[in-house]
Design an enzyme around this catalytic site. Sequence first.
Site, short mmCIF file in Angstrom:
data_model
loop_
_atom_site.label_atom_id
_atom_site.label_comp_id
_atom_site.label_asym_id
_atom_site.label_seq_id
_atom_site.Cartn_x
_atom_site.Cartn_y
_atom_site.Cartn_z
N GLY A 135 -105.07 100.15 -28.74
CA GLY A 135 -105.40 99.05 -29.66
C GLY A 135 -104.30 98.01 -29.54
O GLY A 135 -104.34 97.17 -28.63
N SER A 136 -103.29 98.13 -30.41
CA SER A 136 -102.14 97.22 -30.29
C SER A 136 -101.44 97.41 -28.96
O SER A 136 -100.93 96.48 -28.36
CB SER A 136 -101.15 97.50 -31.43
OG SER A 136 -101.78 97.37 -32.67
N TRP A 162 -114.55 99.26 -30.68
CA TRP A 162 -114.46 98.07 -31.54
C TRP A 162 -115.05 96.83 -30.89
O TRP A 162 -114.62 95.73 -31.23
CB TRP A 162 -113.01 97.75 -31.91
CG TRP A 162 -112.20 98.85 -32.47
CD1 TRP A 162 -111.04 99.33 -31.97
CD2 TRP A 162 -112.47 99.59 -33.67
NE1 TRP A 162 -110.57 100.34 -32.77
CE2 TRP A 162 -111.44 100.51 -33.81
CE3 TRP A 162 -113.50 99.56 -34.62
CZ2 TRP A 162 -111.37 101.42 -34.87
CZ3 TRP A 162 -113.46 100.44 -35.66
CH2 TRP A 162 -112.40 101.36 -35.78
N SER A 184 -99.89 96.39 -18.23
CA SER A 184 -100.90 95.39 -18.58
C SER A 184 -101.07 94.33 -17.49
O SER A 184 -102.06 93.60 -17.47
CB SER A 184 -100.56 94.74 -19.91
OG SER A 184 -99.29 94.16 -19.83
N GLN A 303 -102.56 78.08 -68.09
CA GLN A 303 -101.70 77.93 -66.91
C GLN A 303 -101.81 79.15 -65.99
O GLN A 303 -101.73 79.04 -64.77
CB GLN A 303 -100.24 77.77 -67.34
CG GLN A 303 -99.90 76.36 -67.76
CD GLN A 303 -98.40 76.15 -67.89
OE1 GLN A 303 -97.61 77.05 -67.64
NE2 GLN A 303 -98.02 74.96 -68.31
N GLN A 361 -110.08 88.11 -59.17
CA GLN A 361 -109.40 88.19 -60.47
C GLN A 361 -109.85 87.05 -61.39
O GLN A 361 -110.11 87.26 -62.57
CB GLN A 361 -107.87 88.14 -60.25
CG GLN A 361 -107.06 88.48 -61.46
CD GLN A 361 -107.28 89.92 -61.91
OE1 GLN A 361 -107.71 90.77 -61.14
NE2 GLN A 361 -107.03 90.19 -63.18
N GLY A 365 -115.00 90.32 -64.32
CA GLY A 365 -116.02 91.34 -63.99
C GLY A 365 -117.02 90.81 -62.98
O GLY A 365 -117.44 91.53 -62.06
N GLU A 388 -107.52 90.73 -33.04
CA GLU A 388 -106.71 89.76 -32.26
C GLU A 388 -105.22 89.94 -32.52
O GLU A 388 -104.46 88.98 -32.52
CB GLU A 388 -107.13 88.32 -32.58
CG GLU A 388 -108.37 87.86 -31.84
CD GLU A 388 -108.11 87.37 -30.42
OE1 GLU A 388 -108.88 87.76 -29.54
OE2 GLU A 388 -107.14 86.63 -30.20
N THR A 390 -102.71 92.74 -34.95
CA THR A 390 -102.48 92.95 -36.39
C THR A 390 -101.33 92.06 -36.87
O THR A 390 -100.57 91.51 -36.07
CB THR A 390 -102.11 94.42 -36.67
OG1 THR A 390 -100.84 94.68 -36.04
CG2 THR A 390 -103.15 95.39 -36.15
C1 LIG Z 1 -114.44 94.56 -36.73
C2 LIG Z 1 -113.61 94.61 -35.49
C3 LIG Z 1 -114.00 93.86 -34.39
C4 LIG Z 1 -113.26 93.93 -33.21
N1 LIG Z 1 -113.69 93.24 -32.10
C5 LIG Z 1 -113.09 93.50 -30.90
C6 LIG Z 1 -113.67 92.99 -29.70
O1 LIG Z 1 -114.69 92.29 -29.70
N2 LIG Z 1 -113.09 93.32 -28.51
C7 LIG Z 1 -111.97 94.12 -28.46
O2 LIG Z 1 -111.49 94.37 -27.36
N3 LIG Z 1 -111.38 94.58 -29.60
C8 LIG Z 1 -111.92 94.31 -30.81
N4 LIG Z 1 -111.38 94.83 -31.97
C9 LIG Z 1 -110.18 95.68 -31.87
C10 LIG Z 1 -108.94 95.10 -32.54
O3 LIG Z 1 -108.40 94.08 -31.77
C11 LIG Z 1 -107.98 96.29 -32.78
O4 LIG Z 1 -108.51 97.04 -33.85
C12 LIG Z 1 -106.58 95.83 -33.08
O5 LIG Z 1 -105.98 95.29 -31.94
C13 LIG Z 1 -105.69 96.97 -33.62
O6 LIG Z 1 -105.77 98.10 -32.81
P1 LIG Z 1 -106.03 99.54 -33.50
O7 LIG Z 1 -107.21 99.39 -34.38
O8 LIG Z 1 -106.11 100.54 -32.42
O9 LIG Z 1 -104.78 99.81 -34.42
P2 LIG Z 1 -103.37 100.47 -33.99
O10 LIG Z 1 -102.83 99.75 -32.80
O11 LIG Z 1 -103.53 101.94 -33.90
O12 LIG Z 1 -102.47 100.12 -35.25
C14 LIG Z 1 -102.49 100.88 -36.46
C15 LIG Z 1 -101.41 100.34 -37.38
O13 LIG Z 1 -100.10 100.51 -36.77
C16 LIG Z 1 -99.44 99.28 -36.69
N5 LIG Z 1 -98.63 99.20 -35.47
C17 LIG Z 1 -98.99 99.57 -34.20
N6 LIG Z 1 -97.99 99.33 -33.35
C18 LIG Z 1 -96.97 98.81 -34.07
C19 LIG Z 1 -95.66 98.33 -33.79
N7 LIG Z 1 -95.19 98.35 -32.52
N8 LIG Z 1 -94.88 97.86 -34.79
C20 LIG Z 1 -95.36 97.82 -36.06
N9 LIG Z 1 -96.59 98.24 -36.41
C21 LIG Z 1 -97.39 98.71 -35.43
C22 LIG Z 1 -100.56 98.23 -36.66
O14 LIG Z 1 -100.10 96.96 -37.08
C23 LIG Z 1 -101.55 98.84 -37.64
O15 LIG Z 1 -101.17 98.53 -38.96
C24 LIG Z 1 -112.07 94.73 -33.16
C25 LIG Z 1 -111.69 95.46 -34.29
C26 LIG Z 1 -112.43 95.43 -35.44
C27 LIG Z 1 -112.02 96.27 -36.60
#
Ligand SMILES: Cc1cc2nc3c(=O)[nH]c(=O)nc-3n(C[C@H](O)[C@H](O)[C@H](O)COP(=O)(O)OP(=O)(O)OC[C@H]3O[C@@H](n4cnc5c(N)ncnc54)[C@H](O)[C@@H]3O)c2cc1C
Length: 408
Positions: A135-136, A162, A184, A303, A361, A365, A388, A390
């Site tokens: 993912g990331s 995803w 990469s 306020q 908020q 309700g 894109e 996190t």
């Molecule tokens: C609705 C949806 C649509 C999407 N559409 C696409 C798409 O069209 N094509 C595609 O390719 N992808 C798509 N994605 C994938 C998306 O880009 C990934 O979900 C995202 O990059 C995060 O990867 P992960 O879910 O594996 O989370 P992880 O990488 O497992 O991260 C989990 C948590 O750990 C944290 N974390 C991880 N590494 C670190 C670090 N080094 N330092 C600090 N914190 C860290 C992250 O910030 C997060 O909070 C989509 C996702 C969703 C939910």
Amino acid sequence: MAEFTMELNEEQREVREWLHGFAAEVIRPAAAEWDEREETPWPVIQEAAKVGIYSLDFYAQQYFDATGLGIPMAMEELFWGDAGIALSIVGTGLAAVGVLANGTEEQIGTWIPQMYGDASDVKVAAFCSSEPDAGSDVASMRTRAVYDEAKDEWVINGTKTWATNGGIANVHVVVAVVDPELGSKGHASFIIPPGTPGCAQGQKFKKHGIRASHTAEVILDDVRVPGSCLLGGKEKLDERLARARERAKQGGERVKNAAMATFEASRPAVGAMAVGTARAAYEVALEYAQTREQFGRPIIDNQGVAFQLADMRTQIDAARLLVWRASWMAVNGKPFTAAEGSMSKLYASETAKQVTAQAIQILGGNGYTREYPVERMHRDAAIYTIFEGTSEIQRLVIARTLSGMPIR
Ligand SMILES: Cc1cc2nc3c(=O)[nH]c(=O)nc-3n(C[C@H](O)[C@H](O)[C@H](O)COP(=O)(O)OP(=O)(O)OC[C@H]3O[C@@H](n4cnc5c(N)ncnc54)[C@H](O)[C@@H]3O)c2cc1C
């Protein structure tokens, strides 16, 4: 270089009004229904195709706008209408940009029309990079593409997850590993043509928000595509890999910077989507606060409520300015010395989450029910800090750029 101005020109204002009209009259009224159905809103995409919003021409026009404001403006208006439906409309554009950026003229001409179809038979496309274990951490990607020289075909195996429009797309753009030694930098993108054997949808995800947008796994089982489906072509890939191997020996800095510049340029578009959702929720909350009476006066007379709205609007405007700055920098080739693209995405997406929660908020309700749109907008807003890159990854990129240190 386009002169910097804070004012949209006449043509941009006209486009914005046209998009706003479509968002208000077609997208917003359909939002609750498609959120409940959790299905791709084909009839709305078709309407968008009929008026020219769902087309490469429209997307390219905004993409090549010399001021850089075309894409953020379009994203803000469409996502103001509804995030799930808007993502169904622009999801294809994200895949098309992958082909526009890396493909040959022939590939662009062959595949992009098949991504959109036409108003009588609309199609969608998917961009598949993320994987269950990547993912990331994009460098952990496992989907492998191996060249079969005898047949001039690539054989692709792996599981993508995803993927927006994954499995329902006419054309899938898939990123795969061609040289595992290069991390990469050893990745390449491939077109998977319609109906290719071995390419199938896996699990479709039931989501918290943007439920009108289809998100699913894509299984690639001995998928064979012709050599012509490698984006950019084999010669260019071989040259790129040779350069990457050479640079890897020298430290790899330039390749890393080129990849980063691409992300910096695309992230403001996601920031603009977040601005659209935040603005939508803020407008609902402002109107509600002016009309809802408690203790014999409108709640905005307090306020405690009015200051929340002041903060919400300030944050939304600040987010838009960061997005516009980064978009302008991208179009004018300015170096992102402070990761300004990531900054805009980070701030706008966190703003959308916060502002939509405040809107709930302020509506009390009612805000918590599906009778009003802010609970949906809050569920939708949660995606912006995830896809894109996190928020944590944006902070990592910004901190590394500012410090020059390999912060982890
Ligand atoms: C609705 C949806 C649509 C999407 N559409 C696409 C798409 O069209 N094509 C595609 O390719 N992808 C798509 N994605 C994938 C998306 O880009 C990934 O979900 C995202 O990059 C995060 O990867 P992960 O879910 O594996 O989370 P992880 O990488 O497992 O991260 C989990 C948590 O750990 C944290 N974390 C991880 N590494 C670190 C670090 N080094 N330092 C600090 N914190 C860290 C992250 O910030 C997060 O909070 C989509 C996702 C969703 C939910």
